[in-house]
Design a protein around this motif. Sequence first.
Motif, PDB file in Angstrom:
ATOM      1  N   ASN A  32     -10.687  37.987   9.600  1.00  0.00           N
ATOM      2  CA  ASN A  32     -10.437  38.207  10.668  1.00  0.00           C
ATOM      3  C   ASN A  32      -9.113  38.303  11.471  1.00  0.00           C
ATOM      4  N   TYR A  33      -8.516  39.277  12.395  1.00  0.00           N
ATOM      5  CA  TYR A  33      -7.287  40.619  11.884  1.00  0.00           C
ATOM      6  C   TYR A  33      -7.408  40.846  13.663  1.00  0.00           C
ATOM      7  N   ASP A  34      -5.944  39.826  14.394  1.00  0.00           N
ATOM      8  CA  ASP A  34      -5.742  39.726  15.684  1.00  0.00           C
ATOM      9  C   ASP A  34      -4.693  41.213  15.816  1.00  0.00           C
ATOM     10  N   LYS A  35      -5.765  42.157  16.437  1.00  0.00           N
ATOM     11  CA  LYS A  35      -4.608  42.937  17.049  1.00  0.00           C
ATOM     12  C   LYS A  35      -3.551  43.236  17.297  1.00  0.00           C
ATOM     13  N   LYS A  37      -1.596  40.036  17.686  1.00  0.00           N
ATOM     14  CA  LYS A  37      -0.058  40.066  17.406  1.00  0.00           C
ATOM     15  C   LYS A  37      -0.439  39.912  16.008  1.00  0.00           C
ATOM     16  N   LYS A  38      -0.835  40.698  15.082  1.00  0.00           N
ATOM     17  CA  LYS A  38      -0.986  41.672  13.846  1.00  0.00           C
ATOM     18  C   LYS A  38      -0.914  40.816  12.957  1.00  0.00           C
ATOM     19  N   LYS A  40      -3.407  38.815   9.888  1.00  0.00           N
ATOM     20  CA  LYS A  40      -4.282  38.373   9.670  1.00  0.00           C
ATOM     21  C   LYS A  40      -4.798  37.104   8.655  1.00  0.00           C
ATOM     22  N   ARG A  85      -1.493  29.889  14.036  1.00  0.00           N
ATOM     23  CA  ARG A  85      -2.434  29.511  12.869  1.00  0.00           C
ATOM     24  C   ARG A  85      -2.401  28.973  12.265  1.00  0.00           C
TER      25      ARG A  85
END
Length: 302
Positions: A32-35, A37-38, A40, A85
């Motif tokens: 899962n990558y949060d673009k 917040k950058k 992963k 996170r």
Amino acid sequence: MKYEKRTDLAIEIKESFPKDHVEIPGVSLQENYDKLKKIKVTSVRIMNHIGARQMKKPIGTYTTIDFEERFIFEQKDYMDAVGKRLQKELAAILPHKIKKDATILVTGLGNRFATPDALGPYVLEQIEVNRHLSVQYVGMELQKGMKICGMIPGVLGQTGMESSEILKGVIENVHPDCMLVIDSLATRSIKRLCTTIQLTDTGISPGAGIGNNRSEINQNTMNIPVIAIGVPTVVEAGTIVYDTLEAALQKEGYSTKEIALFFDRIHDKMGDSFFVTPKDIDEKIKTVGDMIANSINACLAG
């Protein structure tokens, strides 16, 4: 003898398989990558003995959080986002049977006098312990929720005792419901130095990543669930040499087989007894350590 890069990270072992070997029997992978917040988050789950044999890791879940190095010192909001996170992933990996009034033993492994190995002791010093405020000691209920206690067992060279031996003694007297272990790890990639956090419910083998194996700390040896949080702070010098030469040889047109043969011949000169750490490791230990401690405090506070 084939040169093998040392690592404590399950994700790096998974990445070491050939690109056409996408699926490994007994191993699942979720990313899962949060673009925005950058950040992963990758979860490697070893489901059976077949997967454990392939990965050379115990059966269990290994969650990796990767974040951007360039933001570590520049943006507090970014590190707060990473911390939140981590708090979420820690809450998810804690045993479901742990009650809200459980006793949690938090331990920081490592040597506080060797900066790359000081993450565990540093984090432990920031943990908000409260077990001593419980009704058992004060006579009235001042503390609700989980009861937190902490321990820094030191290293074998300082105490003459294995960390596992010390922790067993503490567990026999304190009777915690779960143990949370923080330690420094080794990585195969300089890009992951102090920019990756691994959480696992399989415990930890102190020193395994640098070939200095100590007694394992896990549920089998401690008789309680053990959750480990680790951050890579060192990389083997031979790995840096390997990666640099490999890139140069590939650019010159050498085949994978020819490159492997070359490294087999110079294996003994790869520097596998030397480890490298960032020049600003003291600052990174503090910044990342504070973030981990805040996440643990927030998670265990409920």
